[in-house]
Design an enzyme around this catalytic site. Structure first.
Site, PDB file in Angstrom:
ATOM      1  N   LYS A  95       0.808  -1.154  -0.069  1.00  9.86           N
ATOM      2  CA  LYS A  95       0.015   0.045  -0.099  1.00  9.86           C
ATOM      3  C   LYS A  95       0.911   1.260  -0.125  1.00  9.86           C
ATOM      4  O   LYS A  95       2.066   1.357   0.599  1.00  9.86           O
ATOM      5  CB  LYS A  95      -0.682  -0.076   1.316  1.00  9.86           C
ATOM      6  N   SER A 150      -9.617   1.842   2.749  1.00 10.72           N
ATOM      7  CA  SER A 150      -8.823   2.552   1.718  1.00 10.72           C
ATOM      8  C   SER A 150      -7.976   1.713   1.113  1.00 10.72           C
ATOM      9  O   SER A 150      -7.424   2.205   0.107  1.00 10.72           O
ATOM     10  CB  SER A 150      -8.446   3.638   2.511  1.00 10.72           C
ATOM     11  N   SER A 180      -9.866  -0.649   6.919  1.00 14.09           N
ATOM     12  CA  SER A 180      -9.422  -0.502   5.556  1.00 14.09           C
ATOM     13  C   SER A 180      -8.576  -1.708   4.953  1.00 14.09           C
ATOM     14  O   SER A 180      -8.415  -1.718   3.678  1.00 14.09           O
ATOM     15  CB  SER A 180      -8.405   0.427   5.352  1.00 14.09           C
TER      16      SER A 180
HETATM   17  N1  GLN Z   1     -13.121   3.870   5.755  1.00 16.90           N
HETATM   18  C1  GLN Z   1     -12.831   4.322   7.361  1.00 16.90           C
HETATM   19  C2  GLN Z   1     -12.301   5.926   7.137  1.00 16.90           C
HETATM   20  O1  GLN Z   1     -12.589   6.353   5.943  1.00 16.90           O
HETATM   21  C3  GLN Z   1     -11.559   3.547   7.561  1.00 16.90           C
HETATM   22  C4  GLN Z   1     -10.384   3.930   7.106  1.00 16.90           C
HETATM   23  C5  GLN Z   1      -9.141   3.078   7.276  1.00 16.90           C
HETATM   24  O2  GLN Z   1      -9.125   2.223   8.092  1.00 16.90           O
HETATM   25  N2  GLN Z   1      -7.847   3.610   6.812  1.00 16.90           N
HETATM   26  O3  GLN Z   1     -11.782   6.460   7.883  1.00 16.90           O
END
Ligand code: GLN
Length: 478
Positions: free
Chosen positions: A80, A155, A179
């Site tokens: 990532k 994400s 995410s």
């Molecule tokens: N979707 C969640 C957010 O937007 C979690 C994101 C994540 O785990 N990095 O914060």
């Protein structure tokens, strides 16, 4: 013939050791597939070909010379793009870091490299890991390889898509509120969010430091465990890392389903949950019951407040963590600036996307004097209550099972204008980060549109072996 791009980690390392293929040959296979399909899927922000082939040649030479190689010799892994690899680009999916090059390796990268893994590329992500669909990336959205009209989740959508599209057998992502698990579920692969403190965060660009964890994506429970074993363990460079060593790969076979107590939080199976997802998860639980597991319903009284608490705490930490991106030291700097204040404001106004700005504003507000007690402090108290719900639940059960997501993947563009609807995709994953415990999403079937369904297995702190033991048992049983 050995089909490289479909192979698991264990198959690749075997084939390389038996000299059925070379590390370079394996890499060729994956890069061919990437060249063929990634224009459309857009799983990668950067391809790290020079680095990858240099390493592959080293490994092949070692093997030819009969020298010892690492446990991941020749295994390509996608990373990532918020994890630092020395001298490679690291953008975090943002314009503000579009040309940034990493000055050092993250600890997870050092550990994988020490076992001779090959870094194949940096994967696409929601900007600074804020999002659930991989659409807030400055580099355009990633598409779900299962069906290109759908989002891959986020994400870490690029990492999930890379594994699902056979661009790499494994990948790393980061999980702050879901995410890793949410995109794993929507793309039909495995994704593990380790216990907070199990994997070093050194070299992971911070979003919300008290919630962030790096974890693996893979195509099997065994591969997930294998990568987790390598990246986990104490690191002097991360003061929150636990002084523990994990070797769960060797424990997977010891798992016993007889008498395993499985908790089902009724709130996670109620309103808002898609029927097909619900029925598929419940059918799997029924199978586990038939194999000897005991099922217990759980109440989890504070579960409903997890999203509200998270959307105070995560933005608060983000507003502080992201203050370093101001045009002085890192990445992008706005042009035609007249003074220092303008350098900050113009750089940040031009460099960050809407979702990141939204989070910074919420966080700054929640932390400001006069509001701190009403928001931040209250959310911290709620976090404690949520953690205590889990502590109490684990006095009665060994693991908890829930759906990973309330629905299967949604279409590109469907939720971009509706942040709250987007935030709800993490309704079943966020409380796990607040409690600091580990959870896995594993694929358990498809809905009538043929989109993958994920099931979440949750365990107490540092009980990753219990989660992966159960997952591997289910893999064999089903
Ligand atoms: N979707 C969640 C957010 O937007 C979690 C994101 C994540 O785990 N990095 O914060």
């Amino acid at each position: 013939m050995f089909k490289v791009s479909k192979a698991t980690v264990l198959e690749i390392t075997q084939a390389i050791k038996n000299r059925e293929v070379t590390a370079e040959g394996v890499l060729d296979g994956f890069y061919e597939n990437i060249a063929l399909k990634d224009k459309e899927i857009n799983a990668f922000i950067a391809i790290t070909k020079d680095l990858a082939y240099q390493k592959a040649k080293e490994i092949d030479l070692k093997i030819t010379n009969g020298e010892k190689v690492g446990k991941l010799a020749g295994v390509p892994i996608a990373i990532k793009d918020n994890i630092n690899i020395l001298d490679e680009r690291m953008t975090c999916g943002s314009k503000i870091l579009a040309d940034f090059k990493s000055p050092y390796n993250a600890t997870v990268i050092e550990r994988l490299a020490a076992e001779d893994a090959i870094f194949i590329g940096k994967t696409n992500m929601d900007e600074f890991a804020m999002g659930s669909s991989c659409e807030t990336s400055y580099f355009g959205p990633t598409k779900n390889p299962v069906n290109l009209e759908y989002i891959p989740g986020g994400s870490s959508g690029g990492s999930a898509a890379a594994v699902a599209a056979d661009f790499a057998p494994v990948a790393l992502g980061s999980d702050t509120g879901g995410s890793i698990r949410q995109p794993a579920a929507l793309c039909g692969v495995y994704g593990l969010k380790p216990t907070y403190g199990a994997v070093s965060r050194y070299g992971l660009t911070a979003f919300a430091s008290s919630l962030d964890q790096i974890g693996p994506f893979a195509k099997s429970a065994a591969d997930t465990a294998f990568i987790f074993d390598i990246i986990s363990g104490h690191d002097i460079k991360d003061s929150t890392s636990a002084e523990l060593d994990f070797n769960i790969s060797s424990e997977l076979e010891n798992f016993n389903i007889k008498g395993l107590k499985i908790g089902l939080p009724t709130k996670f199976f109620g309103e808002g949950l898609n029927r097909e997802v619900k029925n598929t998860v419940l059918a799997k639980i029924e199978e586990l019951k038939n194999k000897g597991a005991e099922i217990k319903e759980l109440e989890m009284p504070h579960a409903d407040y997890a999203i509200a608490a998270y959307y105070i705490l995560a933005p608060s930490e983000a507003s502080s963590n992201l203050s370093r991106f101001d045009g002085v030291k890192y990445g992008f700097r706005a042009e035609n600036i007249k003074n220092l204040m303008e350098e900050y404001t113009k750089t940040r106004a031009e460099g960050f996307g809407d979702e990141v700005k939204r989070r910074i504003m919420i966080g700054t507000y929640a932390l400001s004097s006069g509001y701190y007690d009403a928001y931040y402090l209250k959310a911290q108290k709620m976090r404690t209550l949520i953690k205590e719900d889990y502590d109490k639940a684990f006095e009665a059960v060994d693991v908890i099972i829930t759906p990973t997501t309330p629905d299967t993947a949604f279409k590109l563009g469907e939720k971009t204008g509706a942040p709250l609807a987007m935030y709800l995709s993490d309704i079943y994953t966020i409380s796990i980060n607040l409690a600091g415990i580990p959870a896995l999403s594993m694929p358990i079937g498809n809905d009538s549109k043929n989109l993958p369904i994920g099931m979440q297995i949750i365990a107490p702190h540092f009980q990753e072996s219990r989660i992966l033991g159960l997952a591997s048992f289910m893999e064999r049983m089903l």
